[in-house]
Write an enzyme that holds these catalytic residues in place. Sequence first.
Site, PDB file in Angstrom:
ATOM      1  CE  LYS A  22      24.893 -35.872 -56.941  1.00  0.00           C
ATOM      2  NZ  LYS A  22      24.983 -35.274 -55.594  1.00  0.00           N
ATOM      3  CG  ASN A  23      23.004 -32.181 -56.458  1.00  0.00           C
ATOM      4  OD1 ASN A  23      23.044 -33.290 -55.911  1.00  0.00           O
ATOM      5  ND2 ASN A  23      24.086 -31.467 -56.709  1.00  0.00           N
ATOM      6  CB  CYS A 117      32.625 -35.208 -47.036  1.00  0.00           C
ATOM      7  SG  CYS A 117      32.202 -33.818 -48.062  1.00  0.00           S
ATOM      8  NE  ARG A 122      29.092 -30.354 -48.274  1.00  0.00           N
ATOM      9  CZ  ARG A 122      28.712 -31.277 -49.171  1.00  0.00           C
ATOM     10  NH1 ARG A 122      29.519 -32.260 -49.509  1.00  0.00           N
ATOM     11  NH2 ARG A 122      27.522 -31.206 -49.732  1.00  0.00           N
ATOM     12  CG  ASP A 308      28.470 -29.585 -57.671  1.00  0.00           C
ATOM     13  OD1 ASP A 308      29.269 -29.616 -56.723  1.00  0.00           O
ATOM     14  OD2 ASP A 308      27.237 -29.670 -57.522  1.00  0.00           O
ATOM     15  NE  ARG A 400      27.979 -39.860 -53.290  1.00  0.00           N
ATOM     16  CZ  ARG A 400      28.479 -38.634 -53.158  1.00  0.00           C
ATOM     17  NH1 ARG A 400      29.775 -38.454 -53.072  1.00  0.00           N
ATOM     18  NH2 ARG A 400      27.685 -37.583 -53.118  1.00  0.00           N
TER      19      ARG A 400
HETATM   20  N1  EPU Z   1      27.300 -23.861 -45.474  1.00  0.00           N
HETATM   21  C1  EPU Z   1      27.363 -23.350 -44.205  1.00  0.00           C
HETATM   22  N2  EPU Z   1      26.374 -23.704 -43.333  1.00  0.00           N
HETATM   23  C2  EPU Z   1      25.345 -24.512 -43.678  1.00  0.00           C
HETATM   24  C3  EPU Z   1      25.278 -25.014 -44.983  1.00  0.00           C
HETATM   25  C4  EPU Z   1      26.279 -24.666 -45.871  1.00  0.00           C
HETATM   26  O1  EPU Z   1      28.281 -22.609 -43.867  1.00  0.00           O
HETATM   27  O2  EPU Z   1      24.475 -24.784 -42.830  1.00  0.00           O
HETATM   28  C5  EPU Z   1      28.353 -23.511 -46.461  1.00  0.00           C
HETATM   29  C6  EPU Z   1      29.062 -24.723 -47.029  1.00  0.00           C
HETATM   30  O3  EPU Z   1      30.095 -25.188 -46.186  1.00  0.00           O
HETATM   31  C7  EPU Z   1      29.567 -24.197 -48.352  1.00  0.00           C
HETATM   32  C8  EPU Z   1      28.452 -23.246 -48.782  1.00  0.00           C
HETATM   33  O4  EPU Z   1      27.724 -22.919 -47.577  1.00  0.00           O
HETATM   34  O5  EPU Z   1      30.744 -23.454 -48.155  1.00  0.00           O
HETATM   35  C9  EPU Z   1      27.482 -23.793 -49.801  1.00  0.00           C
HETATM   36  O6  EPU Z   1      27.058 -25.103 -49.432  1.00  0.00           O
HETATM   37  P1  EPU Z   1      25.592 -25.638 -49.725  1.00  0.00           P
HETATM   38  O7  EPU Z   1      24.850 -25.763 -48.445  1.00  0.00           O
HETATM   39  O8  EPU Z   1      24.971 -24.827 -50.810  1.00  0.00           O
HETATM   40  O9  EPU Z   1      25.888 -27.083 -50.246  1.00  0.00           O
HETATM   41  P2  EPU Z   1      24.888 -28.306 -50.095  1.00  0.00           P
HETATM   42  O10 EPU Z   1      23.491 -27.809 -50.129  1.00  0.00           O
HETATM   43  O11 EPU Z   1      25.306 -29.157 -48.949  1.00  0.00           O
HETATM   44  C10 EPU Z   1      24.594 -28.751 -52.654  1.00  0.00           C
HETATM   45  C11 EPU Z   1      24.878 -29.887 -53.596  1.00  0.00           C
HETATM   46  C12 EPU Z   1      26.383 -30.044 -53.763  1.00  0.00           C
HETATM   47  C13 EPU Z   1      26.937 -28.722 -54.321  1.00  0.00           C
HETATM   48  C14 EPU Z   1      26.563 -27.577 -53.386  1.00  0.00           C
HETATM   49  C15 EPU Z   1      26.977 -26.223 -53.914  1.00  0.00           C
HETATM   50  C16 EPU Z   1      22.994 -31.350 -53.192  1.00  0.00           C
HETATM   51  C17 EPU Z   1      22.479 -32.644 -52.692  1.00  0.00           C
HETATM   52  N3  EPU Z   1      24.294 -31.111 -53.041  1.00  0.00           N
HETATM   53  O12 EPU Z   1      25.209 -29.108 -51.414  1.00  0.00           O
HETATM   54  O13 EPU Z   1      26.582 -31.069 -54.721  1.00  0.00           O
HETATM   55  O14 EPU Z   1      28.338 -28.795 -54.432  1.00  0.00           O
HETATM   56  O15 EPU Z   1      25.124 -27.539 -53.182  1.00  0.00           O
HETATM   57  O16 EPU Z   1      26.406 -25.967 -55.146  1.00  0.00           O
HETATM   58  O17 EPU Z   1      22.247 -30.578 -53.776  1.00  0.00           O
HETATM   59  C18 EPU Z   1      27.753 -32.793 -55.796  1.00  0.00           C
HETATM   60  O18 EPU Z   1      26.728 -33.013 -56.457  1.00  0.00           O
HETATM   61  O19 EPU Z   1      28.876 -33.289 -56.072  1.00  0.00           O
HETATM   62  C19 EPU Z   1      27.677 -31.896 -54.650  1.00  0.00           C
HETATM   63  C20 EPU Z   1      28.596 -31.866 -53.683  1.00  0.00           C
END
Ligand code: EPU
Length: 421
Positions: A22-23, A117, A122, A308, A400
């Site tokens: 998915k990701n 969320c 986030r 995850d 999802r």
């Molecule tokens: N963060 C910030 N600022 C930002 C972005 C992120 O502080 O601008 C923080 C977040 O709050 C968190 C950390 O950085 O503490 C890491 O978050 P990340 O941005 O890596 O998460 P994401 O890219 O929004 C993806 C996956 C998530 C998975 C996370 C971590 C996708 C679509 N989603 O989210 O997947 O948990 O990386 O590996 O790729 C899931 O599949 O259930 C899911 C939530």
Amino acid sequence: MQHFEIVGGNRLKGTIPISGSKNAALPIMAASILVEGETVLHNVPDLADVRQLQILLGRLGVKAERDESGAMHLRVEDEMNTHAEYELVSKMRASVCVMGPLLAKRKRAQVSMPGGCAIGDRPIDLHVQGLQALGADFEFVNGDVLLRVKKLAGADIFLGGPFGASVTATANVMMAASLAAGHTIIESAACEPEVVDLANYLNACGAQITGQGTPQIAVEGVETLTGTEHRVIPDRIEAGTFMISAALTNGDLELEGGRIEHLRAVVDRLRQVGVIVERAEKGIAVSSARRLEPVQITTQPYPGFPTDLQAQAMALLCLADGNSMITEKVFPDRFLHVGELNRMGAHLRKAGPTVMIEGVKKLVGAPVMASDLRASAALILAGLIAKGTTRVHRVYHIDRGYEAIERKLAGVGANIRRRDD
Ligand code: EPU
């Protein structure tokens, strides 16, 4: 609404095919905005999040349809719209992945702020900072992030945040830099296999990206990207979830298509618990001894233990022979499953970003409420081993991100049914 009804106690045995990630699929689908001509994606999982992104891409002028074989064809037909609206973005956070492509290709991206969320705050500050470094002007408009630029220019960008690298921020900046003028360095880039898959797709379209899979990614901007055919990597989180299901039920599973090299930290912890994990001819073989040893787990960005799989690992450690500890270092509030697991007889105590797990002899079936995708998976896993019947409500969370989970589990012997409320 629907729920899963699970009668616990069955040993799982057999083969489960692992679906596409998915990701990995979601950002690659978003990247089609950058591309001239048609992209054909194989192994895109059939999930609610994927369908949701198809709708958003449709609004943004990208035709995204599956053929009879299941392959997804994506083609930009109209570049007028640059606004990803609240109504769609609020349903799925990964919608934020259209930001970099819209800005790079259409010079304007207006994306609703996704908000918090169930797994905590986030923020998207790193996405915005990275795109600003490439030359975009930024303002807030009615809860939307609005980015505009005449021509993006390569830059040296540090993308580390308070919790380390960001997966989708790395994806957004890498996608935008692919069409920027000149050279970009992304320092503290996310190393996740999903980022590597996106880079490989972009390179196949003509991008010049190197260093993917390391914390320093280099991108040499090109004038155009051209559509290609690409196969999405298997879903390591789905594979990890089924590995834990084998461990919990004293089972014996082969996860067809699973890649052990994407799950090294998970394999390491599971082996400490006493689970036998091996590379198999077609994927990963997992079997389990009866006794589960307690362990300590700390979630971290890749190649660390994935957040995850934190909830699913907690379900497993509920039944270990002693005290375990899990510390969440990526999303420190991602613990809504703790209260639900306690309702099934677990002994869990949360202290800040850490949960102490006192192993118990058995879990007991109960009605429980899913709060997010991975927490739902943990409750299903707990139900597989609990005494009696467990009902996991709000299954839309699981739809999802897990393709046909009840069919896959029932196929290896689980007693699980989807029922209307
Ligand atoms: N963060 C910030 N600022 C930002 C972005 C992120 O502080 O601008 C923080 C977040 O709050 C968190 C950390 O950085 O503490 C890491 O978050 P990340 O941005 O890596 O998460 P994401 O890219 O929004 C993806 C996956 C998530 C998975 C996370 C971590 C996708 C679509 N989603 O989210 O997947 O948990 O990386 O590996 O790729 C899931 O599949 O259930 C899911 C939530």
